[in-house]
Design a protein around this motif. Structure first.
Motif, PDB file in Angstrom:
ATOM      1  N   LEU A  59     -26.975 -49.753  53.053  1.00  0.00           N
ATOM      2  CA  LEU A  59     -26.868 -50.704  54.154  1.00  0.00           C
ATOM      3  C   LEU A  59     -25.473 -51.295  54.390  1.00  0.00           C
ATOM      4  CD1 LEU A  59     -28.684 -51.782  56.352  1.00  0.00           C
ATOM      5  CD2 LEU A  59     -29.306 -53.658  54.844  1.00  0.00           C
ATOM      6  N   PRO A  60     -24.726 -51.678  53.359  1.00  0.00           N
ATOM      7  CA  PRO A  60     -23.424 -52.324  53.633  1.00  0.00           C
ATOM      8  C   PRO A  60     -22.441 -51.470  54.417  1.00  0.00           C
ATOM      9  CG  PRO A  60     -24.086 -52.686  51.362  1.00  0.00           C
ATOM     10  CD  PRO A  60     -25.055 -51.699  51.941  1.00  0.00           C
ATOM     11  N   THR A  61     -22.504 -50.156  54.277  1.00  0.00           N
ATOM     12  CA  THR A  61     -21.537 -49.288  54.967  1.00  0.00           C
ATOM     13  C   THR A  61     -22.176 -48.445  56.064  1.00  0.00           C
ATOM     14  OG1 THR A  61     -21.850 -47.552  53.308  1.00  0.00           O
ATOM     15  CG2 THR A  61     -20.069 -49.144  52.927  1.00  0.00           C
ATOM     16  N   TRP A  62     -23.449 -48.674  56.329  1.00  0.00           N
ATOM     17  CA  TRP A  62     -24.177 -47.848  57.306  1.00  0.00           C
ATOM     18  C   TRP A  62     -23.869 -48.320  58.720  1.00  0.00           C
ATOM     19  CZ3 TRP A  62     -26.698 -43.612  55.738  1.00  0.00           C
ATOM     20  CH2 TRP A  62     -27.471 -42.942  56.675  1.00  0.00           C
ATOM     21  N   PRO A  63     -23.552 -47.376  59.648  1.00  0.00           N
ATOM     22  CA  PRO A  63     -23.271 -47.786  61.032  1.00  0.00           C
ATOM     23  C   PRO A  63     -24.528 -48.274  61.765  1.00  0.00           C
ATOM     24  CG  PRO A  63     -23.154 -45.389  60.791  1.00  0.00           C
ATOM     25  CD  PRO A  63     -23.398 -45.950  59.425  1.00  0.00           C
ATOM     26  N   ASN A  64     -24.377 -49.316  62.549  1.00  0.00           N
ATOM     27  CA  ASN A  64     -25.503 -49.873  63.300  1.00  0.00           C
ATOM     28  C   ASN A  64     -26.122 -48.861  64.250  1.00  0.00           C
ATOM     29  OD1 ASN A  64     -25.431 -52.351  62.086  1.00  0.00           O
ATOM     30  ND2 ASN A  64     -24.161 -53.295  63.668  1.00  0.00           N
ATOM     31  N   SER A  65     -25.320 -47.950  64.758  1.00  0.00           N
ATOM     32  CA  SER A  65     -25.826 -46.962  65.708  1.00  0.00           C
ATOM     33  C   SER A  65     -26.806 -45.969  65.072  1.00  0.00           C
ATOM     34  CB  SER A  65     -24.659 -46.192  66.337  1.00  0.00           C
ATOM     35  OG  SER A  65     -23.933 -45.502  65.328  1.00  0.00           O
ATOM     36  N   ARG A  66     -26.848 -45.926  63.740  1.00  0.00           N
ATOM     37  CA  ARG A  66     -27.746 -44.993  63.040  1.00  0.00           C
ATOM     38  C   ARG A  66     -28.778 -45.729  62.178  1.00  0.00           C
ATOM     39  NH1 ARG A  66     -24.147 -41.566  59.569  1.00  0.00           N
ATOM     40  NH2 ARG A  66     -26.157 -40.770  58.905  1.00  0.00           N
ATOM     41  N   ILE A  67     -29.011 -46.991  62.469  1.00  0.00           N
ATOM     42  CA  ILE A  67     -29.889 -47.809  61.628  1.00  0.00           C
ATOM     43  C   ILE A  67     -31.315 -47.264  61.568  1.00  0.00           C
ATOM     44  CG2 ILE A  67     -30.719 -49.527  63.287  1.00  0.00           C
ATOM     45  CD1 ILE A  67     -29.187 -50.411  59.928  1.00  0.00           C
ATOM     46  N   ASP A  68     -31.752 -46.593  62.637  1.00  0.00           N
ATOM     47  CA  ASP A  68     -33.113 -46.052  62.646  1.00  0.00           C
ATOM     48  C   ASP A  68     -33.315 -44.992  61.573  1.00  0.00           C
ATOM     49  OD1 ASP A  68     -31.392 -44.327  64.002  1.00  0.00           O
ATOM     50  OD2 ASP A  68     -32.959 -43.619  65.370  1.00  0.00           O
ATOM     51  N   GLU A  69     -32.248 -44.372  61.117  1.00  0.00           N
ATOM     52  CA  GLU A  69     -32.353 -43.355  60.067  1.00  0.00           C
ATOM     53  C   GLU A  69     -32.714 -43.955  58.709  1.00  0.00           C
ATOM     54  OE1 GLU A  69     -28.877 -40.834  60.019  1.00  0.00           O
ATOM     55  OE2 GLU A  69     -28.781 -40.909  62.204  1.00  0.00           O
ATOM     56  N   LEU A  70     -32.579 -45.254  58.560  1.00  0.00           N
ATOM     57  CA  LEU A  70     -32.925 -45.912  57.306  1.00  0.00           C
ATOM     58  C   LEU A  70     -34.395 -46.326  57.240  1.00  0.00           C
ATOM     59  CD1 LEU A  70     -29.801 -48.177  56.757  1.00  0.00           C
ATOM     60  CD2 LEU A  70     -30.309 -45.969  55.713  1.00  0.00           C
ATOM     61  N   LEU A  71     -35.110 -46.200  58.345  1.00  0.00           N
ATOM     62  CA  LEU A  71     -36.523 -46.561  58.346  1.00  0.00           C
ATOM     63  C   LEU A  71     -37.309 -45.648  57.407  1.00  0.00           C
ATOM     64  CD1 LEU A  71     -37.058 -47.186  62.156  1.00  0.00           C
ATOM     65  CD2 LEU A  71     -36.986 -48.895  60.329  1.00  0.00           C
ATOM     66  N   PRO A  72     -38.402 -46.141  56.836  1.00  0.00           N
ATOM     67  CA  PRO A  72     -39.177 -45.334  55.893  1.00  0.00           C
ATOM     68  C   PRO A  72     -40.063 -44.310  56.606  1.00  0.00           C
ATOM     69  CG  PRO A  72     -40.211 -47.459  56.126  1.00  0.00           C
ATOM     70  CD  PRO A  72     -38.939 -47.499  56.933  1.00  0.00           C
ATOM     71  N   LEU A  73     -39.412 -43.418  57.329  1.00  0.00           N
ATOM     72  CA  LEU A  73     -40.111 -42.377  58.076  1.00  0.00           C
ATOM     73  C   LEU A  73     -39.627 -41.022  57.577  1.00  0.00           C
ATOM     74  CD1 LEU A  73     -39.580 -43.936  61.609  1.00  0.00           C
ATOM     75  CD2 LEU A  73     -41.661 -44.055  60.234  1.00  0.00           C
ATOM     76  N   THR A  74     -40.409 -40.014  57.819  1.00  0.00           N
ATOM     77  CA  THR A  74     -39.992 -38.673  57.433  1.00  0.00           C
ATOM     78  C   THR A  74     -38.859 -38.213  58.336  1.00  0.00           C
ATOM     79  OG1 THR A  74     -41.607 -37.628  58.889  1.00  0.00           O
ATOM     80  CG2 THR A  74     -42.315 -38.074  56.626  1.00  0.00           C
ATOM     81  N   THR A  75     -38.050 -37.309  57.839  1.00  0.00           N
ATOM     82  CA  THR A  75     -36.934 -36.766  58.611  1.00  0.00           C
ATOM     83  C   THR A  75     -37.426 -36.129  59.902  1.00  0.00           C
ATOM     84  OG1 THR A  75     -35.789 -36.327  56.538  1.00  0.00           O
ATOM     85  CG2 THR A  75     -34.936 -35.226  58.483  1.00  0.00           C
ATOM     86  N   GLU A  76     -38.555 -35.435  59.815  1.00  0.00           N
ATOM     87  CA  GLU A  76     -39.114 -34.781  60.993  1.00  0.00           C
ATOM     88  C   GLU A  76     -39.477 -35.801  62.077  1.00  0.00           C
ATOM     89  OE1 GLU A  76     -40.414 -34.320  57.859  1.00  0.00           O
ATOM     90  OE2 GLU A  76     -39.368 -32.447  57.459  1.00  0.00           O
ATOM     91  N   PHE A  77     -40.047 -36.915  61.652  1.00  0.00           N
ATOM     92  CA  PHE A  77     -40.446 -37.944  62.611  1.00  0.00           C
ATOM     93  C   PHE A  77     -39.219 -38.545  63.300  1.00  0.00           C
ATOM     94  CE2 PHE A  77     -41.721 -42.152  64.022  1.00  0.00           C
ATOM     95  CZ  PHE A  77     -42.933 -41.896  64.624  1.00  0.00           C
ATOM     96  N   ILE A  78     -38.172 -38.808  62.544  1.00  0.00           N
ATOM     97  CA  ILE A  78     -36.946 -39.378  63.111  1.00  0.00           C
ATOM     98  C   ILE A  78     -36.315 -38.394  64.088  1.00  0.00           C
ATOM     99  CG2 ILE A  78     -34.587 -40.133  62.578  1.00  0.00           C
ATOM    100  CD1 ILE A  78     -35.744 -41.348  59.990  1.00  0.00           C
ATOM    101  N   GLU A  79     -36.287 -37.112  63.723  1.00  0.00           N
ATOM    102  CA  GLU A  79     -35.740 -36.097  64.619  1.00  0.00           C
ATOM    103  C   GLU A  79     -36.536 -36.012  65.916  1.00  0.00           C
ATOM    104  OE1 GLU A  79     -35.612 -32.571  62.238  1.00  0.00           O
ATOM    105  OE2 GLU A  79     -33.855 -33.249  61.124  1.00  0.00           O
ATOM    106  N   ALA A  80     -37.854 -36.132  65.804  1.00  0.00           N
ATOM    107  CA  ALA A  80     -38.712 -36.103  66.995  1.00  0.00           C
ATOM    108  C   ALA A  80     -38.414 -37.309  67.896  1.00  0.00           C
ATOM    109  CB  ALA A  80     -40.182 -36.095  66.586  1.00  0.00           C
ATOM    110  N   LEU A  81     -38.120 -38.456  67.313  1.00  0.00           N
ATOM    111  CA  LEU A  81     -37.762 -39.637  68.106  1.00  0.00           C
ATOM    112  C   LEU A  81     -36.479 -39.397  68.888  1.00  0.00           C
ATOM    113  CD1 LEU A  81     -38.493 -42.618  65.691  1.00  0.00           C
ATOM    114  CD2 LEU A  81     -39.754 -42.001  67.748  1.00  0.00           C
ATOM    115  N   HIS A  82     -35.517 -38.741  68.259  1.00  0.00           N
ATOM    116  CA  HIS A  82     -34.237 -38.474  68.926  1.00  0.00           C
ATOM    117  C   HIS A  82     -34.383 -37.468  70.055  1.00  0.00           C
ATOM    118  CE1 HIS A  82     -31.644 -40.892  66.422  1.00  0.00           C
ATOM    119  NE2 HIS A  82     -32.248 -40.426  65.334  1.00  0.00           N
ATOM    120  N   ARG A  83     -35.355 -36.567  69.962  1.00  0.00           N
ATOM    121  CA  ARG A  83     -35.561 -35.550  71.004  1.00  0.00           C
ATOM    122  C   ARG A  83     -36.198 -36.130  72.253  1.00  0.00           C
ATOM    123  NH1 ARG A  83     -36.892 -32.071  66.463  1.00  0.00           N
ATOM    124  NH2 ARG A  83     -39.064 -32.672  66.683  1.00  0.00           N
ATOM    125  N   LYS A  84     -36.876 -37.260  72.139  1.00  0.00           N
ATOM    126  CA  LYS A  84     -37.569 -37.842  73.296  1.00  0.00           C
ATOM    127  C   LYS A  84     -36.612 -38.439  74.285  1.00  0.00           C
ATOM    128  CE  LYS A  84     -41.992 -38.715  71.201  1.00  0.00           C
ATOM    129  NZ  LYS A  84     -43.037 -39.641  70.925  1.00  0.00           N
TER     130      LYS A  84
END
Length: 87
Positions: free
Chosen positions: A62-87
């Motif tokens: 968290l201390p060095t993570w960019p705000n623009s990618r904060i959704d990648e830190l959510l406790p979701l599977t990689t596949e689910f996060i990728e699907a969110l970006h495709r929408k």
């Protein structure tokens, strides 16, 4: 005759049991924070992620993570996060 365990009841049991403990969380804001944390932990469990390991990794990043990618830190599977970006 044994009672069948209902999976839905098992999922909400910690919340129901914790109601007494959370009755005096200190303030409305503290209650909202507690609810947010419970939601993140529940989401991690539903996605097959160890909540304690997820929290440790997230707090380390968290201390060095960019705000623009904060959704990648959510406790979701990689596949689910990728699907969110495709929408």
């Amino acid at each position: 005759m044994p009672i069948d365990n209902n999976p839905a009841e098992n999922i909400i049991r910690p919340i129901a049991v914790g109601k007494k403990n959370w009755l005096f969380v200190g303030s409305e804001r503290a209650g909202q924070r507690a609810a947010a944390i419970q939601t993140l932990f529940g989401t991690a469990q539903l996605n097959g992620i160890n909540p304690a390991a997820w929290l440790k990794q997230t707090l380390e990043k968290l201390p060095t993570w960019p705000n623009s990618r904060i959704d990648e830190l959510l406790p979701l599977t990689t596949e689910f996060i990728e699907a969110l970006h495709r929408k």
